[in-house]
Design a protein around this motif. Structure first.
Motif, PDB file in Angstrom:
ATOM      1  N   THR A  12     -12.085   5.636   5.534  1.00  0.00           N
ATOM      2  CA  THR A  12     -12.435   6.438   4.361  1.00  0.00           C
ATOM      3  C   THR A  12     -13.259   7.666   4.701  1.00  0.00           C
ATOM      4  O   THR A  12     -13.307   8.619   3.921  1.00  0.00           O
ATOM      5  CB  THR A  12     -13.162   5.592   3.308  1.00  0.00           C
ATOM      6  OG1 THR A  12     -14.260   4.920   3.928  1.00  0.00           O
ATOM      7  CG2 THR A  12     -12.229   4.547   2.707  1.00  0.00           C
ATOM      8  N   GLY A  43     -14.096  -5.133  -1.840  1.00  0.00           N
ATOM      9  CA  GLY A  43     -12.938  -4.282  -1.600  1.00  0.00           C
ATOM     10  C   GLY A  43     -12.657  -4.035  -0.135  1.00  0.00           C
ATOM     11  O   GLY A  43     -11.929  -3.126   0.221  1.00  0.00           O
ATOM     12  N   LEU A  47       0.831  -1.208   0.000  1.00  0.00           N
ATOM     13  CA  LEU A  47       0.000   0.000   0.000  1.00  0.00           C
ATOM     14  C   LEU A  47       0.866   1.260   0.000  1.00  0.00           C
ATOM     15  O   LEU A  47       0.577   2.212  -0.717  1.00  0.00           O
ATOM     16  CB  LEU A  47      -0.959  -0.005   1.201  1.00  0.00           C
ATOM     17  CG  LEU A  47      -2.077  -1.048   1.094  1.00  0.00           C
ATOM     18  CD1 LEU A  47      -2.718  -1.262   2.452  1.00  0.00           C
ATOM     19  CD2 LEU A  47      -3.108  -0.635   0.050  1.00  0.00           C
ATOM     20  N   LYS A  99      -8.326   0.769   6.483  1.00  0.00           N
ATOM     21  CA  LYS A  99      -8.322   2.071   5.810  1.00  0.00           C
ATOM     22  C   LYS A  99      -9.596   2.811   6.204  1.00  0.00           C
ATOM     23  O   LYS A  99     -10.704   2.340   5.944  1.00  0.00           O
ATOM     24  CB  LYS A  99      -8.292   1.906   4.294  1.00  0.00           C
ATOM     25  CG  LYS A  99      -8.300   3.246   3.560  1.00  0.00           C
ATOM     26  CD  LYS A  99      -8.233   3.051   2.064  1.00  0.00           C
ATOM     27  CE  LYS A  99      -8.190   4.384   1.356  1.00  0.00           C
ATOM     28  NZ  LYS A  99      -8.113   4.215  -0.107  1.00  0.00           N
ATOM     29  N   LYS A 130      -8.257  -3.486  -4.428  1.00  0.00           N
ATOM     30  CA  LYS A 130      -7.740  -4.612  -5.213  1.00  0.00           C
ATOM     31  C   LYS A 130      -7.064  -5.629  -4.290  1.00  0.00           C
ATOM     32  O   LYS A 130      -7.294  -6.835  -4.395  1.00  0.00           O
ATOM     33  CB  LYS A 130      -6.762  -4.111  -6.275  1.00  0.00           C
ATOM     34  CG  LYS A 130      -6.236  -5.226  -7.186  1.00  0.00           C
ATOM     35  CD  LYS A 130      -5.194  -4.709  -8.159  1.00  0.00           C
ATOM     36  CE  LYS A 130      -3.860  -4.713  -7.458  1.00  0.00           C
ATOM     37  NZ  LYS A 130      -2.719  -4.370  -8.251  1.00  0.00           N
ATOM     38  N   ASP A 142      -0.008   0.461  -4.200  1.00  0.00           N
ATOM     39  CA  ASP A 142      -1.025  -0.508  -4.624  1.00  0.00           C
ATOM     40  C   ASP A 142      -2.418  -0.083  -4.169  1.00  0.00           C
ATOM     41  O   ASP A 142      -2.572   0.619  -3.165  1.00  0.00           O
ATOM     42  CB  ASP A 142      -0.707  -1.903  -4.083  1.00  0.00           C
ATOM     43  CG  ASP A 142       0.347  -2.639  -4.901  1.00  0.00           C
ATOM     44  OD1 ASP A 142       0.950  -2.012  -5.795  1.00  0.00           O
ATOM     45  OD2 ASP A 142       0.569  -3.828  -4.638  1.00  0.00           O
ATOM     46  N   ASP A 143      -3.424  -0.535  -4.897  1.00  0.00           N
ATOM     47  CA  ASP A 143      -4.814  -0.179  -4.619  1.00  0.00           C
ATOM     48  C   ASP A 143      -5.377  -1.024  -3.476  1.00  0.00           C
ATOM     49  O   ASP A 143      -5.334  -2.264  -3.530  1.00  0.00           O
ATOM     50  CB  ASP A 143      -5.641  -0.387  -5.891  1.00  0.00           C
ATOM     51  CG  ASP A 143      -7.092  -0.029  -5.697  1.00  0.00           C
ATOM     52  OD1 ASP A 143      -7.374   1.176  -5.524  1.00  0.00           O
ATOM     53  OD2 ASP A 143      -7.940  -0.943  -5.702  1.00  0.00           O
TER      54      ASP A 143
END
Length: 93
Positions: free
Chosen positions: A89, A46, A24, A87, A32, A28-29
């Motif tokens: 958001t 996700g 990350l 993560k 994904k 990187d996504d």
């Protein structure tokens, strides 16, 4: 009441979680990687867990998620389910 919107990637070992954190940080996504590696059913979407308030997640996960700012990735975080990369958001006050 404060609510956090978060996604996560759940893996079995700390070393897997650390490797994901490295990927990350290399760009990187997140979604994904969650789709590919997460052992949680949320991985199919996700890693999205939606919004949750305090008391809805296990304590170590909740503590890490509520300390993070929107857009921040934290981990590895150990719970009884395994190792999480989280993560955040969004944060709603």
């Amino acid at each position: 009441m404060v609510k956090v919107k978060a996604s996560h990637i759940l893996v079995k070992t700390e070393s897997e979680a650390k490797q994901l954190m490295k990927q990350l940080s290399d760009g990187d996504d997140f979604a994904k990687l969650a789709t590919l590696y997460s052992q949680c059913p949320s991985g199919k979407s996700g890693g999205d867990l939606g919004y949750f308030g305090k008391g809805q997640m296990v304590k170590p996960f909740e503590d890490a998620a509520f300390k993070a700012k929107a857009g921040e990735v934290v981990g590895p975080v150990k719970t009884q389910f395994g190792w999480h990369v989280i993560k955040v958001t969004d944060v709603k006050n």
